[in-house]
Design an enzyme around this catalytic site. Structure first.
Site, PDB file in Angstrom:
ATOM      1  N   SER A 119      46.088 -11.585-112.989  1.00 36.53           N
ATOM      2  CA  SER A 119      46.302 -11.340-114.413  1.00 36.53           C
ATOM      3  C   SER A 119      46.757 -12.589-115.153  1.00 36.53           C
ATOM      4  O   SER A 119      46.952 -12.550-116.362  1.00 36.53           O
ATOM      5  CB  SER A 119      47.344 -10.228-114.603  1.00 36.53           C
ATOM      6  OG  SER A 119      48.564 -10.578-113.983  1.00 36.53           O
ATOM      7  N   HIS A 140      39.122 -10.873-114.362  1.00 34.01           N
ATOM      8  CA  HIS A 140      40.306 -10.058-114.637  1.00 34.01           C
ATOM      9  C   HIS A 140      39.910  -8.744-115.294  1.00 34.01           C
ATOM     10  O   HIS A 140      39.510  -8.711-116.460  1.00 34.01           O
ATOM     11  CB  HIS A 140      41.285 -10.838-115.524  1.00 34.01           C
ATOM     12  CG  HIS A 140      42.540 -10.083-115.816  1.00 34.01           C
ATOM     13  ND1 HIS A 140      43.176 -10.127-117.032  1.00 34.01           N
ATOM     14  CD2 HIS A 140      43.283  -9.247-115.037  1.00 34.01           C
ATOM     15  CE1 HIS A 140      44.237  -9.356-116.997  1.00 34.01           C
ATOM     16  NE2 HIS A 140      44.330  -8.814-115.792  1.00 34.01           N
ATOM     17  N   GLU A 152      37.791 -10.359-118.260  1.00 39.77           N
ATOM     18  CA  GLU A 152      37.912 -11.771-118.604  1.00 39.77           C
ATOM     19  C   GLU A 152      37.343 -12.593-117.449  1.00 39.77           C
ATOM     20  O   GLU A 152      37.723 -12.373-116.296  1.00 39.77           O
ATOM     21  CB  GLU A 152      39.376 -12.140-118.836  1.00 39.77           C
ATOM     22  CG  GLU A 152      39.995 -11.468-120.050  1.00 39.77           C
ATOM     23  CD  GLU A 152      41.493 -11.733-120.177  1.00 39.77           C
ATOM     24  OE1 GLU A 152      41.966 -11.863-121.300  1.00 39.77           O
ATOM     25  OE2 GLU A 152      42.176 -11.802-119.123  1.00 39.77           O
ATOM     26  N   ASN A 190      46.721 -11.093-121.674  1.00 39.87           N
ATOM     27  CA  ASN A 190      48.112 -11.133-121.230  1.00 39.87           C
ATOM     28  C   ASN A 190      48.910 -12.258-121.875  1.00 39.87           C
ATOM     29  O   ASN A 190      50.132 -12.164-121.991  1.00 39.87           O
ATOM     30  CB  ASN A 190      48.187 -11.229-119.706  1.00 39.87           C
ATOM     31  CG  ASN A 190      47.924  -9.888-119.058  1.00 39.87           C
ATOM     32  OD1 ASN A 190      48.134  -8.847-119.666  1.00 39.87           O
ATOM     33  ND2 ASN A 190      47.455  -9.896-117.827  1.00 39.87           N
TER      34      ASN A 190
END
Length: 284
Positions: A119, A140, A152, A190
């Site tokens: 992440s 991700h 991602e 994130n």
């Protein structure tokens, strides 16, 4: 390059979700974890999801049969040897990931692309430890994988264009929207989301309002579908603390300093939903 065989290392919630969408998309999937109990639990969860879709008329009995035929489980990493793509979905600890990537390099065919579902950790660092840095990429996914469309795709410093193209094509194959992201702690989502969750924990720790009040305020005032502290519990407070610590170390910026409330919860073993208690109590 189209992929036909997908390997997934890690049969937790995320790994099981990736295996499920792979099997649904017609790929041959091998799901591997350390213990048979983990893969058995993952299969049970997938069957439950497919039975739910069957009851709603979204799939047929034949579809379910085909999905299960596409799926194999194992407790042996050597079963990844002939995969086109292997996605690592294990504990969010960069040292453990680097060790696993070195092992996978010895097992997998030279053509195999190895992706990490991290992440926010450095793909370049993981790739450098792998022995095949040109064949390593970040992919991700987001939880729950069968529902969330985004992946991602993050290249490391030595990731080849061929590897990036394969990862992008794999996302298309499993009906996901791939968005390329430059390597940076937290990537896109994130990088923005984790500081928000950390700030919510800071506010909680300072007594600005109760956990329930903070979450209600953000749902009503910012139209969030879930409150930040409930989301912390869902993700895992221990995982979030590890990520925020990493952000703080990498950026050296005080805005990423981990909330004391995160540290206190982790010290108490209150990790969130998975432990039965976090900012909220799930034991009842």
């Amino acid at each position: 390059m189209a992929i036909k065989k997908l390997g997934v290392l890690g049969a937790g919630t995320m790994g099981a979700g990736i295996a499920q969408v792979g099997a649904q998309s017609g790929l041959q999937v091998i799901l591997v974890d350390l213990e048979q109990a983990f893969v058995d639990k993952a299969i049970k969860g997938m069957i439950k999801n497919w039975d739910k879709d069957l009851s709603k008329g979204k799939i047929t009995d034949q579809d379910k049969t085909n999905f299960l035929k596409n799926l194999k489980v194992s407790t042996n990493n050597n079963d990844f040897k002939d995969c086109d793509l292997v996605i690592e979905v294990i504990v969010e600890n960069i040292d453990v990931k680097k060790k696993v990537f070195r092992e996978l390099n010895d097992i997998c065919a030279p053509r195999t692309v190895i992706a990490s579902n991290t992440s926010g950790f450095s793909i370049t660092e993981i790739a450098a430890a792998s022995g095949r840095p040109d064949k390593v990429v970040g992919m991700h996914f987001f939880n729950p994988v069968p529902v969330m469309k985004l992946v991602e795709v993050i290249p490391g410093a030595e990731t080849s264009q061929e590897t990036i193209d394969l990862a992008m094509e794999a996302c298309k194959t499993i009906n996901k929207k791939a968005i390329p992201a430059k390597e940076s702690p937290g990537f896109i989502v994130n990088r923005i989301l984790v500081p928000y969750l950390n700030d919510a924990a800071v506010a909680y720790g300072e007594g600005v309002a109760s956990a329930a009040e903070i979450d209600e305020a953000m749902k009503l005032g910012a139209n969030m579908p879930i409150g930040p502290l409930a989301l912390c519990d869902l993700i895992g407070i221990d995982v979030l603390l590890m990520v925020v610590d990493y952000f703080f170390k990498e950026f050296g910026d005080p805005k990423f300093r981990p909330a004391l409330a995160f540290k206190q919860k982790v010290r108490a073993g209150h990790y969130g939903v998975k432990s039965g208690k976090g900012f909220f109590d799930y034991s009842k």
